[in-house]
Design a protein around this motif. Structure first.
Motif, PDB file in Angstrom:
ATOM      1  N   MET A   1       0.692 -77.753 -13.648  1.00 31.09           N
ATOM      2  CA  MET A   1       0.151 -78.047 -14.952  1.00 31.09           C
ATOM      3  C   MET A   1       0.884 -79.271 -15.499  1.00 31.09           C
ATOM      4  SD  MET A   1      -0.011 -75.720 -18.407  1.00 31.09           S
ATOM      5  CE  MET A   1      -1.065 -74.528 -17.650  1.00 31.09           C
ATOM      6  N   THR A   2       0.125 -80.214 -15.996  1.00 29.72           N
ATOM      7  CA  THR A   2       0.729 -81.410 -16.573  1.00 29.72           C
ATOM      8  C   THR A   2       1.209 -81.115 -17.987  1.00 29.72           C
ATOM      9  OG1 THR A   2      -1.312 -82.245 -17.523  1.00 29.72           O
ATOM     10  CG2 THR A   2      -0.851 -82.884 -15.242  1.00 29.72           C
ATOM     11  N   ALA A   3       2.003 -82.008 -18.543  1.00 30.03           N
ATOM     12  CA  ALA A   3       2.496 -81.843 -19.908  1.00 30.03           C
ATOM     13  C   ALA A   3       1.346 -81.817 -20.908  1.00 30.03           C
ATOM     14  CB  ALA A   3       3.475 -82.960 -20.250  1.00 30.03           C
ATOM     15  N   ALA A   4       0.230 -82.448 -20.562  1.00 34.07           N
ATOM     16  CA  ALA A   4      -0.943 -82.465 -21.432  1.00 34.07           C
ATOM     17  C   ALA A   4      -1.792 -81.203 -21.281  1.00 34.07           C
ATOM     18  CB  ALA A   4      -1.792 -83.694 -21.130  1.00 34.07           C
ATOM     19  N   GLY A   5      -1.402 -80.299 -20.398  1.00 31.29           N
ATOM     20  CA  GLY A   5      -2.126 -79.047 -20.225  1.00 31.29           C
ATOM     21  C   GLY A   5      -3.193 -79.061 -19.154  1.00 31.29           C
ATOM     22  N   LYS A   6      -3.295 -80.126 -18.384  1.00 31.19           N
ATOM     23  CA  LYS A   6      -4.294 -80.191 -17.323  1.00 31.19           C
ATOM     24  C   LYS A   6      -3.788 -79.396 -16.120  1.00 31.19           C
ATOM     25  CE  LYS A   6      -7.091 -83.376 -14.630  1.00 31.19           C
ATOM     26  NZ  LYS A   6      -7.404 -84.771 -14.334  1.00 31.19           N
ATOM     27  N   LEU A   7      -4.609 -78.469 -15.650  1.00 31.50           N
ATOM     28  CA  LEU A   7      -4.242 -77.620 -14.525  1.00 31.50           C
ATOM     29  C   LEU A   7      -4.858 -78.177 -13.253  1.00 31.50           C
ATOM     30  CD1 LEU A   7      -2.878 -75.021 -13.560  1.00 31.50           C
ATOM     31  CD2 LEU A   7      -5.032 -73.849 -14.006  1.00 31.50           C
ATOM     32  N   LEU A   8      -4.029 -78.447 -12.290  1.00 34.02           N
ATOM     33  CA  LEU A   8      -4.478 -78.898 -10.974  1.00 34.02           C
ATOM     34  C   LEU A   8      -4.059 -77.822  -9.981  1.00 34.02           C
ATOM     35  CD1 LEU A   8      -3.127 -82.535 -11.284  1.00 34.02           C
ATOM     36  CD2 LEU A   8      -5.489 -81.828 -11.529  1.00 34.02           C
ATOM     37  N   SER A   9      -4.943 -77.452  -9.078  1.00 29.75           N
ATOM     38  CA  SER A   9      -4.575 -76.401  -8.136  1.00 29.75           C
ATOM     39  C   SER A   9      -4.942 -76.786  -6.716  1.00 29.75           C
ATOM     40  CB  SER A   9      -5.250 -75.078  -8.513  1.00 29.75           C
ATOM     41  OG  SER A   9      -6.641 -75.177  -8.359  1.00 29.75           O
ATOM     42  N   VAL A  10      -4.198 -76.232  -5.805  1.00 31.79           N
ATOM     43  CA  VAL A  10      -4.447 -76.396  -4.373  1.00 31.79           C
ATOM     44  C   VAL A  10      -4.338 -75.017  -3.734  1.00 31.79           C
ATOM     45  CG1 VAL A  10      -3.648 -78.778  -4.230  1.00 31.79           C
ATOM     46  CG2 VAL A  10      -2.027 -76.931  -3.892  1.00 31.79           C
ATOM     47  N   SER A  11      -4.964 -74.851  -2.615  1.00 31.34           N
ATOM     48  CA  SER A  11      -4.923 -73.548  -1.955  1.00 31.34           C
ATOM     49  C   SER A  11      -3.826 -73.529  -0.893  1.00 31.34           C
ATOM     50  CB  SER A  11      -6.277 -73.220  -1.328  1.00 31.34           C
ATOM     51  OG  SER A  11      -6.622 -74.197  -0.374  1.00 31.34           O
ATOM     52  N   ASP A  12      -3.375 -72.339  -0.586  1.00 33.01           N
ATOM     53  CA  ASP A  12      -2.355 -72.122   0.428  1.00 33.01           C
ATOM     54  C   ASP A  12      -3.036 -72.013   1.780  1.00 33.01           C
ATOM     55  OD1 ASP A  12      -0.260 -71.294   2.035  1.00 33.01           O
ATOM     56  OD2 ASP A  12       0.258 -69.552   0.828  1.00 33.01           O
ATOM     57  N   ALA A  13      -2.657 -72.858   2.716  1.00 34.27           N
ATOM     58  CA  ALA A  13      -3.244 -72.832   4.052  1.00 34.27           C
ATOM     59  C   ALA A  13      -2.927 -71.520   4.766  1.00 34.27           C
ATOM     60  CB  ALA A  13      -2.741 -74.018   4.874  1.00 34.27           C
ATOM     61  N   TYR A  14      -1.838 -70.874   4.372  1.00 42.98           N
ATOM     62  CA  TYR A  14      -1.433 -69.611   4.994  1.00 42.98           C
ATOM     63  C   TYR A  14      -1.754 -68.410   4.105  1.00 42.98           C
ATOM     64  CZ  TYR A  14       1.303 -72.295   8.391  1.00 42.98           C
ATOM     65  OH  TYR A  14       1.706 -73.141   9.381  1.00 42.98           O
ATOM     66  N   ALA A  15      -2.711 -68.529   3.237  1.00 42.68           N
ATOM     67  CA  ALA A  15      -3.014 -67.452   2.289  1.00 42.68           C
ATOM     68  C   ALA A  15      -3.380 -66.148   2.996  1.00 42.68           C
ATOM     69  CB  ALA A  15      -4.136 -67.874   1.358  1.00 42.68           C
ATOM     70  N   LEU A  16      -4.113 -66.237   4.089  1.00 44.05           N
ATOM     71  CA  LEU A  16      -4.549 -65.026   4.782  1.00 44.05           C
ATOM     72  C   LEU A  16      -3.625 -64.637   5.929  1.00 44.05           C
ATOM     73  CD1 LEU A  16      -8.393 -65.706   4.861  1.00 44.05           C
ATOM     74  CD2 LEU A  16      -7.094 -64.289   3.257  1.00 44.05           C
ATOM     75  N   ILE A  17      -3.157 -65.624   6.678  1.00 46.89           N
ATOM     76  CA  ILE A  17      -2.310 -65.331   7.831  1.00 46.89           C
ATOM     77  C   ILE A  17      -1.088 -66.242   7.791  1.00 46.89           C
ATOM     78  CG2 ILE A  17      -2.178 -65.260  10.345  1.00 46.89           C
ATOM     79  CD1 ILE A  17      -5.225 -65.004  10.391  1.00 46.89           C
ATOM     80  N   ALA A  18       0.032 -65.705   7.351  1.00 50.11           N
ATOM     81  CA  ALA A  18       1.274 -66.477   7.288  1.00 50.11           C
ATOM     82  C   ALA A  18       2.162 -66.102   8.471  1.00 50.11           C
ATOM     83  CB  ALA A  18       2.003 -66.203   5.981  1.00 50.11           C
ATOM     84  N   PRO A  19       2.887 -67.068   9.025  1.00 51.42           N
ATOM     85  CA  PRO A  19       3.792 -66.746  10.130  1.00 51.42           C
ATOM     86  C   PRO A  19       4.874 -65.748   9.707  1.00 51.42           C
ATOM     87  CG  PRO A  19       4.003 -69.054   9.500  1.00 51.42           C
ATOM     88  CD  PRO A  19       2.917 -68.465   8.677  1.00 51.42           C
ATOM     89  N   VAL A  20       5.344 -65.856   8.487  1.00 54.59           N
ATOM     90  CA  VAL A  20       6.267 -64.906   7.867  1.00 54.59           C
ATOM     91  C   VAL A  20       5.915 -64.851   6.384  1.00 54.59           C
ATOM     92  CG1 VAL A  20       8.173 -65.148   9.524  1.00 54.59           C
ATOM     93  CG2 VAL A  20       8.039 -66.684   7.595  1.00 54.59           C
TER      94      VAL A  20
END
Length: 50
Positions: A1-20
């Motif tokens: 989130m920026t200081a101006a309140g803008k929310l930027l998001s990205v997804s986790d490449a390991y969201a479903l299957i993480a090595p650990v």
């Protein structure tokens, strides 16, 4: 989130299957040009409870 309140998001490449459980990988390429260069940012990283 920026200081101006803008929310930027990205997804986790390991969201479903993480090595650990404590590994995440985020592709920031798409949002890097949108990030302010002089303002503060707040970074929120999801964690699993327990």
């Amino acid at each position: 989130m920026t200081a101006a309140g803008k929310l930027l998001s990205v997804s986790d490449a390991y969201a479903l299957i993480a090595p650990v459980p404590n590994v995440g990988e985020y592709n920031l390429t798409d949002i890097l040009p949108k990030l302010p260069t002089t303002d503060a940012l707040k970074l929120y990283v999801p964690i699993s409870s327990g």
